[in-house]
Design a protein around this motif. Structure first.
Motif, PDB file in Angstrom:
ATOM      1  N   TRP A   1       0.828  -1.206   0.000  1.00 14.21           N
ATOM      2  CA  TRP A   1       0.000   0.000   0.000  1.00 14.21           C
ATOM      3  C   TRP A   1       0.862   1.256   0.000  1.00 14.21           C
ATOM      4  O   TRP A   1       0.625   2.193  -0.736  1.00 14.21           O
ATOM      5  CB  TRP A   1      -0.922   0.023   1.231  1.00 14.21           C
ATOM      6  N   ARG A   2       1.876   1.261   0.872  1.00 18.13           N
ATOM      7  CA  ARG A   2       2.716   2.466   0.991  1.00 18.13           C
ATOM      8  C   ARG A   2       3.436   2.773  -0.318  1.00 18.13           C
ATOM      9  O   ARG A   2       3.420   3.900  -0.811  1.00 18.13           O
ATOM     10  CB  ARG A   2       3.746   2.290   2.111  1.00 18.13           C
ATOM     11  N   GLU A   3       4.027   1.725  -0.904  1.00 17.43           N
ATOM     12  CA  GLU A   3       4.780   1.936  -2.151  1.00 17.43           C
ATOM     13  C   GLU A   3       3.831   2.323  -3.286  1.00 17.43           C
ATOM     14  O   GLU A   3       4.099   3.247  -4.052  1.00 17.43           O
ATOM     15  CB  GLU A   3       5.548   0.660  -2.531  1.00 17.43           C
ATOM     16  N   GLY A   4       2.729   1.587  -3.408  1.00 17.31           N
ATOM     17  CA  GLY A   4       1.802   1.819  -4.514  1.00 17.31           C
ATOM     18  C   GLY A   4       1.214   3.213  -4.478  1.00 17.31           C
ATOM     19  O   GLY A   4       1.224   3.943  -5.477  1.00 17.31           O
ATOM     20  N   VAL A   5       0.707   3.595  -3.293  1.00 18.49           N
ATOM     21  CA  VAL A   5       0.045   4.890  -3.188  1.00 18.49           C
ATOM     22  C   VAL A   5       1.038   6.040  -3.348  1.00 18.49           C
ATOM     23  O   VAL A   5       0.739   7.052  -3.998  1.00 18.49           O
ATOM     24  CB  VAL A   5      -0.710   4.985  -1.837  1.00 18.49           C
ATOM     25  N   SER A   6       2.249   5.866  -2.797  1.00 14.91           N
ATOM     26  CA  SER A   6       3.206   6.968  -2.934  1.00 14.91           C
ATOM     27  C   SER A   6       3.657   7.104  -4.387  1.00 14.91           C
ATOM     28  O   SER A   6       3.924   8.216  -4.855  1.00 14.91           O
ATOM     29  CB  SER A   6       4.396   6.783  -1.995  1.00 14.91           C
TER      30      SER A   6
ATOM     31  N   LEU B   1       9.593  14.572  -2.982  1.00 13.91           N
ATOM     32  CA  LEU B   1      10.607  14.005  -2.082  1.00 13.91           C
ATOM     33  C   LEU B   1      10.069  13.662  -0.679  1.00 13.91           C
ATOM     34  O   LEU B   1      10.383  12.595  -0.144  1.00 13.91           O
ATOM     35  CB  LEU B   1      11.802  14.952  -1.980  1.00 13.91           C
ATOM     36  N   PRO B   2       9.242  14.535  -0.057  1.00 14.37           N
ATOM     37  CA  PRO B   2       8.788  14.199   1.306  1.00 14.37           C
ATOM     38  C   PRO B   2       8.049  12.863   1.391  1.00 14.37           C
ATOM     39  O   PRO B   2       8.048  12.230   2.439  1.00 14.37           O
ATOM     40  CB  PRO B   2       7.836  15.354   1.656  1.00 14.37           C
ATOM     41  N   LEU B   3       7.462  12.411   0.264  1.00 15.84           N
ATOM     42  CA  LEU B   3       6.718  11.143   0.290  1.00 15.84           C
ATOM     43  C   LEU B   3       7.618   9.980   0.694  1.00 15.84           C
ATOM     44  O   LEU B   3       7.188   9.043   1.355  1.00 15.84           O
ATOM     45  CB  LEU B   3       6.122  10.852  -1.085  1.00 15.84           C
TER      46      LEU B   3
ATOM     47  N   LEU C   1       5.969   8.266   3.860  1.00 18.97           N
ATOM     48  CA  LEU C   1       5.345   6.962   3.645  1.00 18.97           C
ATOM     49  C   LEU C   1       6.366   5.824   3.678  1.00 18.97           C
ATOM     50  O   LEU C   1       6.020   4.690   3.389  1.00 18.97           O
ATOM     51  CB  LEU C   1       4.581   6.963   2.318  1.00 18.97           C
ATOM     52  N   ASP C   2       7.599   6.141   4.039  1.00 15.69           N
ATOM     53  CA  ASP C   2       8.663   5.141   4.111  1.00 15.69           C
ATOM     54  C   ASP C   2       8.647   4.267   2.853  1.00 15.69           C
ATOM     55  O   ASP C   2       8.500   3.051   2.906  1.00 15.69           O
ATOM     56  CB  ASP C   2       8.457   4.283   5.373  1.00 15.69           C
ATOM     57  N   ALA C   3       8.781   4.926   1.675  1.00 13.24           N
ATOM     58  CA  ALA C   3       8.623   4.215   0.409  1.00 13.24           C
ATOM     59  C   ALA C   3       9.799   4.475  -0.529  1.00 13.24           C
ATOM     60  O   ALA C   3      10.322   5.587  -0.590  1.00 13.24           O
ATOM     61  CB  ALA C   3       7.325   4.648  -0.264  1.00 13.24           C
TER      62      ALA C   3
END
Lengths: 190, 439
Positions: free
Chosen positions: B106-111, B147-149, B153-155
């Motif tokens: 979820w974190r990787e996909g959404v970010s 960049l902040p993402l 989101l730790d991605a």
């Protein structure tokens, strides 16, 4: 890594910044369109397409080289403000180039490409070279634009609103009609 | 121990106990020693990859729908619609952070979706108002907003997009004769995250992917962020950079198993060998060095030379320092690769004294020595990849030198046949030897 409330707060701040950039772009253009002074620019022909932003008509505004006081002294590849005035037919002409935004006259930021020390002419690039249209209409519009803007057959122009150093391309005219009306009238129903 | 092997062992245990090879106590002892099986990672990785792919595809679809530029809509309506992908992605990001913070997919996909949506919204507004493309400014704004993402989101995926965007920015700025050294500041923005990931487990997929992308980005940017004041500086710079990458890979990523988990080592080694091959020709050495400096390019702004001095000076120097420690650690492969910057500096000094031919000759010797060494040690340790790389280096060198000369086709043909036979025979020997070792 960090605590959840802090992360949510950070995401809120980042989201606001992400919304603010396109938001500010819109506000600036809307102000320019509403309060800006209207100028007409004649155009010269050219082509291509930009897949990332859908389709548009590629324009080249004139004059692309201007004779101004101290023209030959401009170094290459520099930003400048083209200070505008209207001629008898309402078309824009450049009366001088300023290094900073002048407060006394309407001006558009341009890039000085190079200056000809022999003739004193300065070659400039206007920041307005795209007119976006619906995907299927853009090729027809561009064909119409190109057939009407050849050297011997020029009846294309654009209207530009200028306010506080910002310029927004308002419309593209062919045979004195806005491009969308022109395409409908000539029966090109795409 | 490899989790797959532990899984195999645990599968064997009941059978071994049943046939009396092991007693219950020994089996329990083995289980206690190796601990519980880690959950299967391949399933998780598939979910992760498909999650990212799905998000990117949906994101791209929404963007294309809006890029249609609906003429029937009024300008303000289109402007508001431009926010749609961004708001959607932001909403999802909030939901993931609040409800699914533990799900990597979820974190990787959404970010990933959100990063694309930022660029899309800016592009769509530009389209609505006929704003012309200032690509570098667009890329810079986009990457800074995205960049902040990475941190929030730790991605890793937005980190990869970010690396692409800043590298692309560097190239565009360079093409328009701008000053692209800001790249290093932009890159520094990603370093703390990469450091945390690497510290948590440097051979895990996420830090490894980020490191591959980072190495490629740095290799591109090293050349594009330097001014072209000192012709040929790229020779010393790249020899230093690739040797540094290789040695750093050997020092700090030495225990990784397999090709993919050691990007520094492999990009470094590949870079050194390809560069050394190019430098065996004379053309890179023509008109380089102090005699041809173009100081006038930056005479009014000498600070623009800072990246040249730091990269061209520090990269080879750092590589040479690492080389010295390699000497003490007795790592011969490091010695071979680490000598590239020394050779480059020597060659540069020779070419500056207008001995272009000698500089190229120096690299003929270097590549021949490196190739032969790789070949010989590869044969000794029965490493087919190392042997073939050595053989490839030597063959490329021989072929290139033969093309320089005006030999007839008969001789050239015979040479290529000989090189082909050498490849086949060495590989056959190695395969046989491996077969014998298994029997």
């Amino acid at each position: 890594m960090y605590k959840k409330p802090l992360l949510l707060l950070g995401l809120a701040a980042a989201s606001l910044a992400q919304l603010a950039v396109p938001g500010w772009m819109i506000v600036r253009r809307e102000i320019t369109l509403r309060e800006g002074e209207l100028f007409k620019f004649s155009t010269a022909p050219v082509d291509p397409a930009d897949a990332f932003r859908g389709r548009y008509v590629w324009l080249r505004l004139e004059p692309d080289r201007v004779t101004v006081p101290g023209g030959a002294a401009w170094p290459d590849n520099r930003r400048a403000y083209a200070v505008l005035a209207a001629d008898a037919n309402g078309f824009a002409k450049v009366i001088r180039l300023d290094p900073t935004l002048p407060s006394d006259a309407p001006a558009i930021p341009v890039r000085v490409l190079w200056s000809d020390s022999r003739t004193g002419e300065v070659h400039i690039r206007w920041p307005l070279d795209r007119f976006y249209m619906e995907e299927k209409k853009a090729p027809a519009a561009e064909a119409a634009y190109r057939s009407r803007s050849r050297r011997d057959n020029r009846d294309c122009h654009v209207t530009v609103r200028v306010h506080d150093g910002n310029a927004v391309l308002e419309n593209l005219f062919i045979d004195g009609q806005p491009i969308r009306d022109y395409l409908n009238v000539t029966g090109k129903s795409y | 121990m490899n989790p797959k092997m532990i899984e195999w062992l645990y599968g064997e245990l009941p059978g071994l106990v049943a046939t009396g090879v092991l007693d219950e106590a020994s089996a329990a002892g083995l289980r206690a020693h190796y601990g519980p099986l880690a959950p299967r990672r391949s399933g998780r990785l598939a979910v992760l990859i498909f999650g990212i792919l799905g998000a990117v595809l949906i994101g791209a679809g929404v963007i294309l729908l809006l890029a249609h530029n609906w003429d029937d809509l009024t300008r303000p309506a289109r402007a508001v619609l431009s926010f749609l992908p961004l708001l959607l992605a932001q909403g999802l990001a909030f939901w993931v952070l609040a409800r699914r913070p533990a799900s990597g997919a979820w974190r990787e996909g959404v970010s990933a979706f959100l990063f694309l949506a930022i660029g899309a919204s800016i592009s769509l507004v530009a389209q609505t108002y006929n704003i012309s493309g200032d690509l570098p400014a667009f890329l810079l704004t986009w990457s800074l907003l995205g960049l902040p993402l990475v941190y929030l989101l730790d991605a890793v995926v937005p980190g990869l997009f970010y690396l692409w965007a800043i590298t692309e920015w560097t190239c565009h700025v360079r093409w328009t004769d701008g000053y692209a050294a800001g790249y290093w500041l932009l890159l520094a923005g990603l370093v703390p995250y990469a450091a945390v990931l690497l510290r948590a487990g440097r051979y895990q997929p996420r830090p490894v992917v980020l490191l591959w992308a980072g190495c490629i980005s740095v290799a591109v940017a090293a050349g594009t962020t330097t001014e072209r004041v000192l012709p040929g500086l790229w020779i010393v710079l790249y020899a230093g950079l690739f040797a540094l990458m290789f040695l750093a890979g050997e020092f700090w990523f030495g225990e990784g198993e397999g090709f993919w988990v050691r990007p520094l080592r492999h990009i470094g080694a590949g870079g050194v060998l390809v560069l050394a091959f190019l430098l065996t020709f004379e053309w890179p050495w023509h008109e380089v060095g102090w005699h041809y400096h173009r100081w006038a390019l930056v005479a009014d702004k000498p600070w623009r030379l800072l990246p040249d001095a730091v990269l061209g000076g520090l990269a080879p120097l750092a590589a040479i320092v690492l080389l010295a420690t390699t000497w003490r650690r007795k790592r011969p492969l490091g010695l071979v690769m680490g000598l590239a910057p020394v050779t480059a500096v020597l060659g540069y000094a020779l070419a500056s004294g207008t001995h272009a031919g000698m500089a190229a000759g120096l690299f003929d010797l270097y590549l021949l020595a490196a190739g032969l060494w790789l070949l010989a040690t590869g044969l000794r340790i029965s490493s087919r990849s190392q042997t073939n790389i050595g053989l490839l280096a030597v063959s490329a060198l021989i072929a290139a030198r033969f093309f320089d000369t005006d030999l007839d086709f008969l001789l050239r043909g015979l040479l290529f046949i000989a090189l082909g036979v050498a490849f086949l025979v060495t590989n056959l020997i190695l395969i046989r030897r491996k077969g014998a070792a298994h029997v």
